[in-house]
Design an enzyme around this catalytic site. Structure first.
Site, PDB file in Angstrom:
ATOM      1  N   TYR A 186      61.658 -93.923 -85.276  1.00 54.95           N
ATOM      2  CA  TYR A 186      60.448 -93.508 -85.996  1.00 54.95           C
ATOM      3  C   TYR A 186      59.370 -94.571 -85.827  1.00 54.95           C
ATOM      4  CZ  TYR A 186      57.345 -92.519 -89.938  1.00 54.95           C
ATOM      5  OH  TYR A 186      56.233 -92.277 -90.725  1.00 54.95           O
TER       6      TYR A 186
ATOM      7  N   SER B 233      51.754 -94.248 -88.611  1.00 56.58           N
ATOM      8  CA  SER B 233      52.330 -94.777 -89.846  1.00 56.58           C
ATOM      9  C   SER B 233      52.110 -96.286 -89.889  1.00 56.58           C
ATOM     10  CB  SER B 233      53.839 -94.485 -89.880  1.00 56.58           C
ATOM     11  OG  SER B 233      54.494 -95.229 -90.890  1.00 56.58           O
TER      12      SER B 233
END
Length: 256
Positions: free
Chosen positions: A150, A137
């Site tokens: 995350y 990401s």
């Protein structure tokens, strides 16, 4: 006749990639924890002419994941493995995520990813062919304060993937890291607030990923504007980063 394994294939980017690659002559091996939604995606891919195998197991179970991967590869040697399964982490009230959520997020996003990727490194390395894509990401470059586990898991995937690429390239195995920006998915929909600029749909994200994999890009990053800003975040003073990240504050629920 390519054999393609996709984890997290029951929805979002994983499902979009499965549909994109589904065609006659292709064998798709689709993984997720929930069989019902996975079977629905598998049915759509079969309708497009692909041979589809469903592997419903939790990638965070290292022993099970390794055993299933070795069995699948023995029957259908893997050409491309897209390691996509993941969760958000965070806290629904915007507070600091709990220890339980943080550890679980790391277990799935990082541990689960490596539980899939590393057996494939061994299998592909032994025959000197194959390709592994790790879905990270842009949060790997610009960590999200509301999703620290995350962000941390995705940063670790980026570093690990790029290191593996250098090591495995001369051995005939290609490794790529995907760092998407905001994508409209069920997981993305759990963001109850927060700015999501330049968001694209999952089908468009799948197209960009497939194109980057075909070209063997080391990092497949999009959109380019957010990519440039995220990569530049580490080069400016902290107060600038804090100010710039303020609109991205989010409350994150559970997509599972």
């Amino acid at each position: 006749m390519p054999v393609i394994l996709i984890t997290g294939a029951s929805s979002g980017i994983g499902a979009a990639l499965a549909r994109l690659y589904a065609r006659p002559g292709t064998t798709l091996i689709l993984n997720a924890r929930g069989r019902e939604r996975l079977e629905a995606v598998a049915g759509a891919c079969r309708a497009q002419g692909a041979d589809v195998l469903v592997e419903a197991f939790d990638v965070s179970d290292r022993a099970l994941a390794g055993a299933r991967l070795r069995a699948v590869d023995a029957a259908h040697p893997l050409d491309l493995v897209i390691v996509n399964a993941g969760v958000n982490g965070g806290h629904p009230d915007g507070a600091v995520e709990t220890e339980q959520v943080a550890f679980e997020t790391m277990d799935i996003n990082l541990g689960g990813a490596l539980n899939v990727a590393l057996p494939c490194v061994t299998l592909m390395g032994a025959r000197g062919a194959g390709q592994i894509a790790l879905v990270s990401s842009l949060a790997a470059y610009a960590p999200l304060p509301d999703a620290p586990s995350y962000s941390g898991s995705k940063a670790a995937l980026l570093a690990h993937g790029l290191a593996l690429r250098q090591k495995l390239g001369p051995r005939g195995v290609r490794v790529n890291v995907v760092t998407p920006g905001y994508v409209r998915t069920a997981m993305g929909a759990t963001y109850k607030k927060g700015w999501r600029p330049l968001e694209i749909d999952a089908d468009r994200a799948a197209e960009l990923i497939a194109r980057g994999l075909e070209r063997n890009r080391n990092v497949i990053a999009f959109p380019w504007i957010l990519t440039a800003l995220a990569r530049g975040a580490g080069l400016v003073p902290e107060w600038v980063v804090r100010l710039g990240m303020a609109p991205f504050k989010a409350r994150i629920g559970d997509a599972r």
